[in-house]
Scaffold this motif. Structure first.
Motif, mmCIF file in Angstrom:
data_model
loop_
_atom_site.group_PDB
_atom_site.id
_atom_site.type_symbol
_atom_site.label_atom_id
_atom_site.label_comp_id
_atom_site.label_asym_id
_atom_site.label_seq_id
_atom_site.Cartn_x
_atom_site.Cartn_y
_atom_site.Cartn_z
ATOM 1 N N GLU A 1 -41.818 -23.642 4.096
ATOM 2 C CA GLU A 1 -42.576 -22.392 4.199
ATOM 3 C C GLU A 1 -42.212 -21.607 5.459
ATOM 4 O O GLU A 1 -41.981 -20.406 5.403
ATOM 5 C CB GLU A 1 -44.084 -22.681 4.283
ATOM 6 C CG GLU A 1 -44.723 -23.217 3.052
ATOM 7 C CD GLU A 1 -46.169 -23.646 3.308
ATOM 8 O OE1 GLU A 1 -46.836 -23.930 2.309
ATOM 9 O OE2 GLU A 1 -46.623 -23.700 4.472
ATOM 10 N N ALA B 1 -49.751 -23.330 5.163
ATOM 11 C CA ALA B 1 -49.992 -21.889 5.035
ATOM 12 C C ALA B 1 -51.465 -21.588 4.767
ATOM 13 O O ALA B 1 -52.014 -20.625 5.294
ATOM 14 C CB ALA B 1 -49.111 -21.303 3.933
ATOM 15 N N ARG C 1 -53.410 -21.420 8.123
ATOM 16 C CA ARG C 1 -52.988 -20.540 9.213
ATOM 17 C C ARG C 1 -53.900 -19.318 9.294
ATOM 18 O O ARG C 1 -54.505 -18.916 8.316
ATOM 19 C CB ARG C 1 -51.545 -20.093 8.997
ATOM 20 C CG ARG C 1 -50.570 -21.224 9.156
ATOM 21 C CD ARG C 1 -49.118 -20.767 9.060
ATOM 22 N NE ARG C 1 -48.349 -21.920 8.581
ATOM 23 C CZ ARG C 1 -47.535 -21.895 7.551
ATOM 24 N NH1 ARG C 1 -47.293 -20.783 6.900
ATOM 25 N NH2 ARG C 1 -46.918 -22.998 7.182
#
Length: 162
Positions: free
Chosen positions: A26, A91, A94
């Protein structure tokens, strides 16, 4: 609130490996390209390399929220500083302020070992991480282009004085 689990068992090593595969793809594929990411996963973030680092004193930990792994970190206590070698979140985790908790923990660990600064390296094209580190008081102290196999690690070396 985050919790941390030391990577030291076959189970925690497997969880770490799964996280690394997802997170590195990612984060770094857009920055470095798939070929270099694959190379780094096979070398720098391989289980054998991580086991070697752990036996050399690097502390790897899973970052848990509600007992679910959301990221990982690694650090080493060096002569004059705490060196942060890895700090990554999935992700989905985050942008939620979780890194602030981790940096507060790094500072506490450093101070408990009598260290006066935190130090890390960040890829110069990883603008998201660079922005976060600067927000937390890190300053660029050196530009590094370190050979890594057939690639170069094009990093900023950053320090935060405690």
């Amino acid at each position: 609130m985050l919790n941390y689990k030391k990577v030291e068992t076959t189970e925690t090593m497997a969880t770490l490996s799964d996280l690394i595969q997802v997170i590195w793809s990612e984060v770094f594929t857009p920055v470095l390209g798939a070929t270099q990411v694959d190379y780094m996963l096979d070398t720098y973030q391989s289980i054998d390399q991580i086991k070697s680092e752990i036996s050399g004193g690097v502390q790897y930990e899973l970052i848990l929220r509600d007992n679910e792994p959301v990221g990982y970190l690694a650090y080493a206590i060096e002569e004059s500083q705490l060196f942060i070698s890895n700090l990554y979140f999935l992700a989905s985790s985050r942008g939620q302020g979780l890194s602030r908790q981790v940096f507060e923990r790094f500072e506490k660990i450093a101070k408990s070992h009598g260290k006066s600064q935190l130090h890390l390296h960040v890829n110069r094209d990883n603008t998201r991480a660079l922005t976060i580190y600067q927000l937390y008081g890190f300053e660029i102290v050196q530009v590094g282009d370190t050979p890594f196999g057939e690639y170069f690690l094009n990093d900023y070396w950053m320090t935060k004085k405690l």
